[in-house]
Design an enzyme around this catalytic site. Structure first.
Site, PDB file in Angstrom:
ATOM      1  N   ALA A 109      42.365  39.673  34.249  1.00 34.09           N
ATOM      2  CA  ALA A 109      43.205  40.115  33.386  1.00 34.09           C
ATOM      3  C   ALA A 109      44.274  40.248  34.118  1.00 34.09           C
ATOM      4  O   ALA A 109      45.305  39.380  33.592  1.00 34.09           O
ATOM      5  CB  ALA A 109      42.993  41.582  32.664  1.00 34.09           C
ATOM      6  N   GLU A 110      44.433  40.527  35.177  1.00 33.99           N
ATOM      7  CA  GLU A 110      45.600  40.682  35.753  1.00 33.99           C
ATOM      8  C   GLU A 110      46.370  39.111  35.637  1.00 33.99           C
ATOM      9  O   GLU A 110      47.349  39.518  35.523  1.00 33.99           O
ATOM     10  CB  GLU A 110      46.106  41.378  37.218  1.00 33.99           C
ATOM     11  CG  GLU A 110      47.155  41.347  37.877  1.00 33.99           C
ATOM     12  CD  GLU A 110      47.170  42.381  39.037  1.00 33.99           C
ATOM     13  OE1 GLU A 110      48.227  42.745  38.693  1.00 33.99           O
ATOM     14  OE2 GLU A 110      46.402  43.143  39.128  1.00 33.99           O
ATOM     15  N   SER A 111      46.372  38.107  35.916  1.00 36.42           N
ATOM     16  CA  SER A 111      46.387  36.771  35.903  1.00 36.42           C
ATOM     17  C   SER A 111      46.915  36.526  34.765  1.00 36.42           C
ATOM     18  O   SER A 111      48.022  36.131  34.607  1.00 36.42           O
ATOM     19  CB  SER A 111      44.794  36.016  36.358  1.00 36.42           C
ATOM     20  OG  SER A 111      44.620  36.051  37.957  1.00 36.42           O
TER      21      SER A 111
END
Length: 141
Positions: A62-64
């Site tokens: 998700a952060e990527s």
């Protein structure tokens, strides 16, 4: 000159070499005017000891993709982007196949951005709901 969708995806995936994204086999698969989508295989690399998808790997996916979205939609000649907070609510377990993360903006401000990232399985079941806050700061001249 604006890159074609195919060229943009190829460029985004090429800059993931020698990063966590490459280690987790995260691949950006689609993009549009206001979203990016990536996929990650669910295998031994991202399993918890009991054989299900690790929440930390889901958060990394998700952060990527959220960070990539913030970069794609920011003028990188003038600003640099950093993640400042991520939250994840895990709703369903997955043991194999692929998970897909779609990042869309809830807020696209000059300084701060808030992204909604929905993680689904191959049958489009909702696996996790994530929120990512990013900040755009001016580059020093």
């Amino acid at each position: 000159m604006q890159l074609s969708k195919k060229d943009l995806l190829a460029e985004l995936n090429s800059i993931s070499k020698n990063t966590l994204m490459e280690t987790l086999e995260i691949e950006i698969t689609d993009c549009g005017d206001d979203f990016l989508i990536a996929r990650m295989p669910v295998n031994y690399r991202v399993h918890q000891p009991d054989g299900v998808l690790h929440g930390g790997a889901t958060a990394a996916l998700a952060e990527s993709i959220g960070s990539f979205a913030a970069h794609v939609f920011t003028d990188l000649d003038k600003y640099f982007v950093r993640g400042i907070e991520i939250s994840a609510n895990h709703l369903k377990s997955v043991t194999g196949g692929y998970v897909y993360a779609k990042a869309t903006f809830l807020h696209k401000g000059r300084t701060t951005q808030l992204l909604d990232i929905r993680v689904t399985d191959e049958s489009n079941n909702l696996i996790s709901v994530c929120k990512l806050s990013t900040i755009s700061l001016p580059k020093r001249k």
